[in-house]
Scaffold this motif. Structure first.
Motif, PDB file in Angstrom:
ATOM      1  N   ALA A 175      11.398  -0.712 -11.388  1.00 47.20           N
ATOM      2  CA  ALA A 175      11.246   0.686 -10.941  1.00 47.20           C
ATOM      3  C   ALA A 175       9.774   0.430 -10.784  1.00 47.20           C
ATOM      4  CB  ALA A 175      11.991   1.439 -11.559  1.00 47.20           C
ATOM      5  N   ALA A 176       9.310   0.246 -11.416  1.00 48.14           N
ATOM      6  CA  ALA A 176       7.127   0.450 -11.470  1.00 48.14           C
ATOM      7  C   ALA A 176       6.851  -0.770  -9.971  1.00 48.14           C
ATOM      8  CB  ALA A 176       6.833  -0.188 -12.683  1.00 48.14           C
ATOM      9  N   ARG A 177       7.505  -1.532  -9.446  1.00 53.59           N
ATOM     10  CA  ARG A 177       7.394  -2.600  -8.346  1.00 53.59           C
ATOM     11  C   ARG A 177       7.777  -1.323  -7.184  1.00 53.59           C
ATOM     12  NH1 ARG A 177      10.021  -8.423 -10.782  1.00 53.59           N
ATOM     13  NH2 ARG A 177       8.128  -8.949 -12.546  1.00 53.59           N
ATOM     14  N   GLY A 178       8.760  -1.084  -6.985  1.00 51.40           N
ATOM     15  CA  GLY A 178       9.094  -0.087  -6.211  1.00 51.40           C
ATOM     16  C   GLY A 178       7.930   0.776  -6.042  1.00 51.40           C
ATOM     17  N   ALA A 179       7.007   1.531  -7.093  1.00 53.58           N
ATOM     18  CA  ALA A 179       6.550   2.214  -6.681  1.00 53.58           C
ATOM     19  C   ALA A 179       5.255   2.457  -7.238  1.00 53.58           C
ATOM     20  CB  ALA A 179       6.197   3.074  -8.491  1.00 53.58           C
ATOM     21  N   ALA A 180       4.799   0.773  -7.239  1.00 50.91           N
ATOM     22  CA  ALA A 180       3.822  -0.115  -6.817  1.00 50.91           C
ATOM     23  C   ALA A 180       3.674   0.230  -4.673  1.00 50.91           C
ATOM     24  CB  ALA A 180       3.068  -1.316  -6.753  1.00 50.91           C
ATOM     25  N   GLY A 181       4.596   0.127  -4.291  1.00 48.66           N
ATOM     26  CA  GLY A 181       4.672  -0.243  -3.015  1.00 48.66           C
ATOM     27  C   GLY A 181       3.980   1.219  -2.299  1.00 48.66           C
ATOM     28  N   GLY A 182       4.259   2.636  -3.224  1.00 47.44           N
ATOM     29  CA  GLY A 182       3.527   3.293  -2.500  1.00 47.44           C
ATOM     30  C   GLY A 182       1.862   3.141  -2.660  1.00 47.44           C
ATOM     31  N   ILE A 183       1.387   2.581  -3.017  1.00 48.18           N
ATOM     32  CA  ILE A 183      -0.217   2.418  -3.680  1.00 48.18           C
ATOM     33  C   ILE A 183      -1.421   2.043  -1.953  1.00 48.18           C
ATOM     34  CG2 ILE A 183      -2.236   1.771  -4.985  1.00 48.18           C
ATOM     35  CD1 ILE A 183      -0.254   1.467  -7.297  1.00 48.18           C
ATOM     36  N   GLN A 184      -2.128   2.890  -1.603  1.00 45.06           N
ATOM     37  CA  GLN A 184      -2.323   2.514  -0.282  1.00 45.06           C
ATOM     38  C   GLN A 184      -3.930   1.490  -1.115  1.00 45.06           C
ATOM     39  OE1 GLN A 184      -1.770   3.312   2.558  1.00 45.06           O
ATOM     40  NE2 GLN A 184      -0.050   3.721   1.412  1.00 45.06           N
ATOM     41  N   PHE A 185      -3.621   0.282  -0.668  1.00 46.08           N
ATOM     42  CA  PHE A 185      -4.273  -0.897  -0.647  1.00 46.08           C
ATOM     43  C   PHE A 185      -5.333  -1.208   0.330  1.00 46.08           C
ATOM     44  CE2 PHE A 185      -0.853  -2.486  -3.579  1.00 46.08           C
ATOM     45  CZ  PHE A 185      -1.531  -2.268  -4.708  1.00 46.08           C
ATOM     46  N   ARG A 186      -6.904  -1.520   0.163  1.00 47.86           N
ATOM     47  CA  ARG A 186      -7.722  -1.634   1.075  1.00 47.86           C
ATOM     48  C   ARG A 186      -7.104  -3.188   1.512  1.00 47.86           C
ATOM     49  NH1 ARG A 186     -12.502  -2.386  -2.952  1.00 47.86           N
ATOM     50  NH2 ARG A 186     -12.518  -4.597  -3.131  1.00 47.86           N
ATOM     51  N   PRO A 187      -7.055  -3.387   2.705  1.00 43.58           N
ATOM     52  CA  PRO A 187      -7.239  -5.083   3.618  1.00 43.58           C
ATOM     53  C   PRO A 187      -7.258  -5.851   2.742  1.00 43.58           C
ATOM     54  CG  PRO A 187      -7.814  -3.672   4.807  1.00 43.58           C
ATOM     55  CD  PRO A 187      -8.086  -2.560   3.898  1.00 43.58           C
ATOM     56  N   ALA A 188      -8.679  -6.202   2.414  1.00 42.93           N
ATOM     57  CA  ALA A 188      -9.254  -7.194   1.296  1.00 42.93           C
ATOM     58  C   ALA A 188      -8.463  -7.447   0.104  1.00 42.93           C
ATOM     59  CB  ALA A 188     -10.469  -7.425   0.929  1.00 42.93           C
ATOM     60  N   LEU A 189      -8.028  -6.274  -0.336  1.00 48.94           N
ATOM     61  CA  LEU A 189      -6.561  -6.295  -1.964  1.00 48.94           C
ATOM     62  C   LEU A 189      -5.382  -6.442  -0.802  1.00 48.94           C
ATOM     63  CD1 LEU A 189      -8.102  -3.658  -4.060  1.00 48.94           C
ATOM     64  CD2 LEU A 189      -8.282  -6.444  -4.056  1.00 48.94           C
ATOM     65  N   ARG A 190      -4.944  -6.334   0.423  1.00 51.71           N
ATOM     66  CA  ARG A 190      -3.862  -6.846   0.634  1.00 51.71           C
ATOM     67  C   ARG A 190      -3.552  -8.000   0.994  1.00 51.71           C
ATOM     68  NH1 ARG A 190       0.109  -3.602   1.379  1.00 51.71           N
ATOM     69  NH2 ARG A 190      -0.637  -1.325   0.999  1.00 51.71           N
ATOM     70  N   SER A 191      -4.984  -8.500   0.660  1.00 54.75           N
ATOM     71  CA  SER A 191      -4.530 -10.304   1.793  1.00 54.75           C
ATOM     72  C   SER A 191      -4.708 -10.671   0.334  1.00 54.75           C
ATOM     73  CB  SER A 191      -5.647 -10.621   2.335  1.00 54.75           C
ATOM     74  OG  SER A 191      -5.586 -12.496   1.939  1.00 54.75           O
ATOM     75  N   VAL A 192      -5.913 -10.954  -0.308  1.00 56.94           N
ATOM     76  CA  VAL A 192      -4.981 -10.925  -1.946  1.00 56.94           C
ATOM     77  C   VAL A 192      -3.558 -10.747  -2.994  1.00 56.94           C
ATOM     78  CG1 VAL A 192      -5.856 -11.534  -4.003  1.00 56.94           C
ATOM     79  CG2 VAL A 192      -7.291 -10.635  -2.658  1.00 56.94           C
ATOM     80  N   LEU A 193      -3.658  -9.545  -2.466  1.00 55.23           N
ATOM     81  CA  LEU A 193      -1.572  -9.240  -3.563  1.00 55.23           C
ATOM     82  C   LEU A 193      -0.266 -10.055  -2.099  1.00 55.23           C
ATOM     83  CD1 LEU A 193      -2.285  -5.288  -2.943  1.00 55.23           C
ATOM     84  CD2 LEU A 193      -1.396  -6.640  -4.967  1.00 55.23           C
ATOM     85  N   GLU A 194      -0.897 -10.846  -1.546  1.00 55.39           N
ATOM     86  CA  GLU A 194       0.073 -11.075  -0.216  1.00 55.39           C
ATOM     87  C   GLU A 194      -0.049 -12.632  -0.609  1.00 55.39           C
ATOM     88  OE1 GLU A 194      -0.603 -10.165   3.673  1.00 55.39           O
ATOM     89  OE2 GLU A 194       0.399  -8.676   2.922  1.00 55.39           O
ATOM     90  N   SER A 195      -0.841 -13.761  -1.133  1.00 55.98           N
ATOM     91  CA  SER A 195      -1.429 -14.838  -2.098  1.00 55.98           C
ATOM     92  C   SER A 195      -0.911 -14.695  -3.146  1.00 55.98           C
ATOM     93  CB  SER A 195      -2.243 -14.906  -1.348  1.00 55.98           C
ATOM     94  OG  SER A 195      -3.744 -14.674  -2.536  1.00 55.98           O
TER      95      SER A 195
END
Length: 201
Positions: A175-195
């Motif tokens: 449930a918390a992982r699903g909620a994290a999907g609504g957080i707006q991350f800056r592009p550089a952080l999103r890249s780190v998240l994906e990696s």
């Protein structure tokens, strides 16, 4: 005193204690005591995740970092062993001080004991995804991702950030992982998240 009034009373006492934090943080163009802001963020995430949360869980979320500045990290040795000792000391302090405030407000012993167990994270390793202690951990992880990941990433290399993200993700319930999907991350952080293999898309 009615139950709802008692709850609001103890939350106000927790806020008043955290208002004395000598450390500050800016949000919305204003300066706030750091742990007061953190406590309110915890309560906000709990309201999103568990609007039906128990009284004990609501209190524990607000008191998660109660007077954290009273036990600074540098009192303990460097390294993981020192870090774990520090976290244990913090948990005991949070539980003790919250219990004092709850007794002043007229809470019964069972509720005080339940809040103390949550703040010490008792049983977290074997907790069910819908348990109160897991919900408290989820809120802490979401507050980190939403408000503190950016500043952390600014101070550390991507590999370190990816490692912390992976560990954080493992602590969270579905449930918390699903909620994290609504957080707006800056592009550089999103890249780190994906990696890091974190699925907060």
């Amino acid at each position: 005193m009615k139950a709802a009034a008692r709850l609001q009373d103890v939350l106000a006492r927790i806020d008043e204690a955290n208002r004395k934090d000598p450390h500050t943080e800016y949000e919305g163009g204003a300066e706030h005591p750091k742990e007061l802001l953190y406590a309110r963020r915890m309560s906000a995430w709990l309201e999103r995740l568990r609007p039906d949360a128990s009284t004990a869980l609501r209190i524990a979320a607000r008191a998660q970092h109660l007077e954290r500045w009273a036990i600074p990290r540098d009192r303990f040795p460097a390294g993981r062993t020192g870090y774990l000792r520090w976290r244990t000391a913090l948990g005991a302090h949070h539980a003790e001080r919250t219990g004092e405030l709850m007794r002043e407000t007229g809470f019964d012993g069972d509720t005080i004991t339940a809040v103390a167990a949550l703040l010490r994270k008792e049983g977290l390793a074997r907790a069910a995804p819908d348990s109160d202690v897991q919900a408290l951990e989820d809120c802490a992880c979401l507050v980190f991702l939403a408000h503190y990941l950016g500043p952390f990433a600014d101070k550390h290399p991507p590999a370190k950030v990816a490692d912390i993200l992976t560990k954080t993700w493992r602590k969270m319930s579905p449930a918390a992982r699903g909620a994290a999907g609504g957080i707006q991350f800056r592009p550089a952080l999103r890249s780190v998240l994906e990696s890091a293999g974190v699925a907060a898309r």
